[in-house]
Design a protein around this motif. Structure first.
Motif, PDB file in Angstrom:
ATOM      1  N   GLN A 277      60.411  26.681   1.356  1.00 55.60           N
ATOM      2  CA  GLN A 277      60.197  27.793   2.028  1.00 55.60           C
ATOM      3  C   GLN A 277      61.497  28.081   3.155  1.00 55.60           C
ATOM      4  O   GLN A 277      61.886  29.338   3.208  1.00 55.60           O
ATOM      5  N   ALA A 278      62.088  27.106   3.672  1.00 51.47           N
ATOM      6  CA  ALA A 278      63.010  27.445   4.409  1.00 51.47           C
ATOM      7  C   ALA A 278      64.455  28.101   3.923  1.00 51.47           C
ATOM      8  O   ALA A 278      65.019  28.832   4.362  1.00 51.47           O
ATOM      9  N   SER A 279      64.606  27.187   2.562  1.00 58.00           N
ATOM     10  CA  SER A 279      65.689  27.702   1.892  1.00 58.00           C
ATOM     11  C   SER A 279      65.649  29.138   1.190  1.00 58.00           C
ATOM     12  O   SER A 279      66.683  29.823   1.481  1.00 58.00           O
ATOM     13  N   LEU A 280      64.254  29.426   0.948  1.00 57.53           N
ATOM     14  CA  LEU A 280      64.045  31.035   0.340  1.00 57.53           C
ATOM     15  C   LEU A 280      64.211  31.855   1.548  1.00 57.53           C
ATOM     16  O   LEU A 280      64.860  32.874   1.232  1.00 57.53           O
ATOM     17  N   ALA A 281      63.691  31.634   2.664  1.00 57.44           N
ATOM     18  CA  ALA A 281      63.839  32.418   3.683  1.00 57.44           C
ATOM     19  C   ALA A 281      65.236  32.474   4.346  1.00 57.44           C
ATOM     20  O   ALA A 281      65.544  33.680   4.817  1.00 57.44           O
ATOM     21  N   ALA A 282      66.094  31.586   4.175  1.00 57.17           N
ATOM     22  CA  ALA A 282      67.410  31.572   4.430  1.00 57.17           C
ATOM     23  C   ALA A 282      68.509  32.383   3.550  1.00 57.17           C
ATOM     24  O   ALA A 282      69.530  32.585   3.259  1.00 57.17           O
TER      25      ALA A 282
ATOM     26  N   GLY B  47      59.411  18.607  -7.196  1.00 57.37           N
ATOM     27  CA  GLY B  47      57.905  18.856  -6.870  1.00 57.37           C
ATOM     28  C   GLY B  47      56.907  18.164  -8.054  1.00 57.37           C
ATOM     29  O   GLY B  47      55.737  17.761  -7.648  1.00 57.37           O
ATOM     30  N   VAL B  48      57.426  18.469  -9.369  1.00 60.21           N
ATOM     31  CA  VAL B  48      56.606  17.770 -10.522  1.00 60.21           C
ATOM     32  C   VAL B  48      56.642  16.306 -10.407  1.00 60.21           C
ATOM     33  O   VAL B  48      55.589  15.739 -10.732  1.00 60.21           O
ATOM     34  N   LEU B  49      57.736  15.743  -9.956  1.00 60.24           N
ATOM     35  CA  LEU B  49      57.805  14.449 -10.034  1.00 60.24           C
ATOM     36  C   LEU B  49      56.958  13.757  -8.877  1.00 60.24           C
ATOM     37  O   LEU B  49      56.097  12.680  -9.076  1.00 60.24           O
ATOM     38  N   ILE B  50      56.820  14.451  -7.804  1.00 57.93           N
ATOM     39  CA  ILE B  50      55.856  13.983  -6.844  1.00 57.93           C
ATOM     40  C   ILE B  50      54.372  14.267  -7.054  1.00 57.93           C
ATOM     41  O   ILE B  50      53.680  13.168  -7.058  1.00 57.93           O
ATOM     42  N   LEU B  51      54.060  15.448  -7.798  1.00 51.18           N
ATOM     43  CA  LEU B  51      52.908  15.585  -8.409  1.00 51.18           C
ATOM     44  C   LEU B  51      52.427  14.385  -9.373  1.00 51.18           C
ATOM     45  O   LEU B  51      51.388  13.813  -9.548  1.00 51.18           O
ATOM     46  N   VAL B  52      53.483  13.730 -10.396  1.00 54.25           N
ATOM     47  CA  VAL B  52      53.029  12.887 -11.433  1.00 54.25           C
ATOM     48  C   VAL B  52      53.066  11.641 -10.572  1.00 54.25           C
ATOM     49  O   VAL B  52      51.986  10.647 -10.960  1.00 54.25           O
TER      50      VAL B  52
ATOM     51  N   ARG C 117      68.695  31.180   0.182  1.00 51.35           N
ATOM     52  CA  ARG C 117      69.587  30.387  -0.553  1.00 51.35           C
ATOM     53  C   ARG C 117      68.465  29.626  -1.600  1.00 51.35           C
ATOM     54  O   ARG C 117      67.146  29.491  -1.406  1.00 51.35           O
ATOM     55  N   LEU C 118      68.985  28.999  -2.712  1.00 54.09           N
ATOM     56  CA  LEU C 118      68.423  28.271  -3.635  1.00 54.09           C
ATOM     57  C   LEU C 118      67.846  26.989  -2.877  1.00 54.09           C
ATOM     58  O   LEU C 118      68.624  26.445  -2.223  1.00 54.09           O
ATOM     59  N   PRO C 119      66.733  26.622  -3.046  1.00 54.05           N
ATOM     60  CA  PRO C 119      66.410  25.435  -2.426  1.00 54.05           C
ATOM     61  C   PRO C 119      66.978  23.985  -2.908  1.00 54.05           C
ATOM     62  O   PRO C 119      67.375  23.955  -4.198  1.00 54.05           O
ATOM     63  N   ASP C 120      67.281  22.982  -2.099  1.00 54.10           N
ATOM     64  CA  ASP C 120      67.713  21.756  -2.290  1.00 54.10           C
ATOM     65  C   ASP C 120      67.182  21.060  -3.177  1.00 54.10           C
ATOM     66  O   ASP C 120      67.666  20.723  -4.341  1.00 54.10           O
TER      67      ASP C 120
ATOM     68  N   GLY D 259      55.284  16.016  -0.561  1.00 54.28           N
ATOM     69  CA  GLY D 259      54.753  17.270  -1.235  1.00 54.28           C
ATOM     70  C   GLY D 259      54.781  18.418  -0.159  1.00 54.28           C
ATOM     71  O   GLY D 259      55.808  19.393  -0.366  1.00 54.28           O
ATOM     72  N   PHE D 260      54.319  18.233   1.184  1.00 52.44           N
ATOM     73  CA  PHE D 260      54.669  19.291   2.198  1.00 52.44           C
ATOM     74  C   PHE D 260      55.780  19.451   2.668  1.00 52.44           C
ATOM     75  O   PHE D 260      56.439  20.315   2.745  1.00 52.44           O
ATOM     76  N   ARG D 261      56.736  18.130   2.652  1.00 47.72           N
ATOM     77  CA  ARG D 261      58.083  18.286   3.146  1.00 47.72           C
ATOM     78  C   ARG D 261      58.941  19.204   2.124  1.00 47.72           C
ATOM     79  O   ARG D 261      59.810  19.918   2.381  1.00 47.72           O
ATOM     80  N   VAL D 262      58.711  18.937   0.720  1.00 46.09           N
ATOM     81  CA  VAL D 262      59.485  19.676  -0.114  1.00 46.09           C
ATOM     82  C   VAL D 262      59.076  21.168  -0.237  1.00 46.09           C
ATOM     83  O   VAL D 262      59.937  21.921  -0.264  1.00 46.09           O
ATOM     84  N   LEU D 263      57.791  21.349   0.066  1.00 48.97           N
ATOM     85  CA  LEU D 263      57.328  22.741   0.129  1.00 48.97           C
ATOM     86  C   LEU D 263      57.850  23.409   1.457  1.00 48.97           C
ATOM     87  O   LEU D 263      58.480  24.431   1.108  1.00 48.97           O
ATOM     88  N   ARG D 264      58.154  22.827   2.672  1.00 48.81           N
ATOM     89  CA  ARG D 264      58.670  23.347   3.733  1.00 48.81           C
ATOM     90  C   ARG D 264      60.299  23.542   3.453  1.00 48.81           C
ATOM     91  O   ARG D 264      60.553  24.611   4.008  1.00 48.81           O
TER      92      ARG D 264
END
Length: 166
Positions: free
Chosen positions: A68-73, A84-89, A75-78, A60-65
């Motif tokens: 954040q890195a994609s948005l800071a650059a 994220g929803v599948l990780i939560l489930v 571009r759309l997140p990979d 979850g933290f890896r996907v969040l990072r």
């Protein structure tokens, strides 16, 4: 819009799954407990839960990072929101005691299998949207089409927030 019977049928399937899964998990736990012993079986479920919860948190933290890195650059997140929803489930399934829920939860938390599940879900959602069984509704912003929607309900509050019945 799909007929009400189709919706009821899907709800019935979900109810059957929700009722049968714990029973199947319990049966499987007893079978494994007979083979390896009661306490090793309980320890297995507990260790799977702890390891799975740790893995879900790390993923979850890896996907969040990554987001954040994609948005800071700029571009759309990979990995999209679906990941994220599948990780939560998957994390929720790992918290539930049982062998089947642990295996399903680990499959959703583990990146390669999660990507396969996400791709399948995207295809299914796309076919449902193309068939007209799923409608996308947005609130605020620019509407995706300029065609008037006949069955829309305006839920915008009036500018005057005083009670209307006084």
């Amino acid at each position: 819009m799909p007929p009400r019977e189709a919706y009821d049928h899907d709800v019935g399937k979900l109810f059957l799954l929700a009722a049968a899964l714990p029973l199947l998990d319990l049966w499987l736990l007893f079978r494994i407990g007979r083979s390896i012993g009661f306490w090793p079986a309980v320890a297995f479920v507990l260790v799977m839960g702890v390891v799975g919860a740790w893995l879900a948190r790390a993923e979850g933290f890896r996907v969040l990072r990554s987001w954040q890195a994609s948005l800071a650059a700029g571009r759309l997140p990979d990995e999209g929101v679906l990941s994220g929803v599948l990780i939560l489930v998957g994390a929720a399934l790992l918290v539930l005691p049982g062998i089947i829920t642990d295996v399903l939860g680990l499959a959703l938390v583990f990146a390669p299998t999660r990507r396969l599940v996400a791709a399948g879900l995207r295809r299914r959602i796309a076919t449902q949207v193309a068939a007209g069984r799923v409608r996308v509704v947005t609130f605020g912003g620019v509407a995706p089409t300029r065609e008037p929607v006949e069955d829309a309900i305006d839920v915008t509050p009036p500018r005057d927030h005083r009670r209307l019945d006084s």
